[in-house]
Design an enzyme around this catalytic site. Structure first.
Site, PDB file in Angstrom:
ATOM      1  N   ILE A  50      51.714  35.719  47.342  1.00 15.74           N
ATOM      2  CA  ILE A  50      52.405  35.031  46.253  1.00 15.74           C
ATOM      3  C   ILE A  50      52.923  36.044  45.229  1.00 15.74           C
ATOM      4  CG2 ILE A  50      52.126  33.402  44.332  1.00 15.74           C
ATOM      5  CD1 ILE A  50      49.952  32.018  46.049  1.00 15.74           C
ATOM      6  N   CYS A  51      52.133  37.070  44.974  1.00 13.65           N
ATOM      7  CA  CYS A  51      52.459  38.046  43.924  1.00 13.65           C
ATOM      8  C   CYS A  51      53.861  38.649  44.049  1.00 13.65           C
ATOM      9  CB  CYS A  51      51.403  39.140  43.864  1.00 13.65           C
ATOM     10  SG  CYS A  51      49.737  38.509  43.509  1.00 13.65           S
ATOM     11  N   PRO A  52      54.283  39.105  45.236  1.00 16.47           N
ATOM     12  CA  PRO A  52      55.622  39.709  45.271  1.00 16.47           C
ATOM     13  C   PRO A  52      56.734  38.715  44.934  1.00 16.47           C
ATOM     14  CG  PRO A  52      54.724  39.543  47.492  1.00 16.47           C
ATOM     15  CD  PRO A  52      53.615  39.191  46.539  1.00 16.47           C
ATOM     16  N   GLU A  54      56.657  36.556  42.625  1.00 18.72           N
ATOM     17  CA  GLU A  54      56.740  36.544  41.165  1.00 18.72           C
ATOM     18  C   GLU A  54      57.380  37.823  40.636  1.00 18.72           C
ATOM     19  OE1 GLU A  54      53.002  33.908  39.783  1.00 18.72           O
ATOM     20  OE2 GLU A  54      52.489  35.896  40.547  1.00 18.72           O
ATOM     21  N   LEU A  55      56.956  38.973  41.148  1.00 15.78           N
ATOM     22  CA  LEU A  55      57.519  40.240  40.692  1.00 15.78           C
ATOM     23  C   LEU A  55      59.020  40.303  40.955  1.00 15.78           C
ATOM     24  CD1 LEU A  55      54.368  40.937  40.955  1.00 15.78           C
ATOM     25  CD2 LEU A  55      55.164  43.272  41.143  1.00 15.78           C
TER      26      LEU A  55
END
EC number: 1.11.1.26
Length: 179
Positions: A50-52, A54-55
């Protein structure tokens, strides 16, 4: 957890701002970008799923935040070297226009109160901080749900308008007038 009206804590963290470390990792602190609004967003771990998203989304909207005199800072408890490796291994992260901060000692995350109680990583927290260092917006998601970067931008617009902004208000729409 620190919240609306609290002063954003002092910090001094290493940042990844490019795809190599030939010039080292610059330090970033709360006094950098003085006079600007600041958007801090925290993610749990590098090299996850999920993190990438958002970035990359914050990177896609970077120029919109810049138009509003706002600096974006992304942060996790991973080291600067892990940030660099992730940035270099993921095509969508290679050209991020904002610093990736390393809170490896968890000092800022602990000060904010956003560490997951059993995992020890950051929750998906977003802070909008005004030019005086006062927290004006906080949102926190569980580890499994990504945030909405368009909503972060909309909230910044509302805060900067200094007007009453109703539910689903968008820039260009009328503000609520108090009777």
């Amino acid at each position: 957890m620190l919240t609306i009206g609290d002063q954003f804590p002092s910090f001094n963290l290493k940042a990844v701002t490019q795809n190599d470390h030939s010039e080292g990792f610059p330090s970033v602190n709360e006094q950098d970008q003085s006079g600007k609004w600041k958007v801090f967003f925290f993610w749990p771990k590098d090299f996850t799923f999920i993190c990438p998203t958002e970035l990359i989304s914050f990177g896609d909207l970077y120029s919109e935040f810049q138009k509003r005199n706002a600096q974006i800072y992304g942060c996790s408890t991973d080291s600067d070297y892990v940030h660099l490796a992730w940035r270099n291994s993921h095509p969508g992260l290679a050209n991020l226009p904002y610093p990736m901060l390393s809170d490896i000692k968890r000092e800022l995350s602990e000060s904010l109160g956003i560490l997951h109680p059993s995992e020890g990583v950051c929750l998906r927290a977003t802070y909008i901080v005004d030019p005086e260092g006062k927290i004006r917006h906080v949102s926190v998601n569980d580890l499994s749900v990504g945030r909405n970067t368009d909503e972060t931008l909309r909230i910044l617009d509302g805060l900067q308008s200094e007007e009453l902004c109703g539910c689903n208000w968008k820039p260009g729409q009328a503000h609520i007038k108090a009777a």
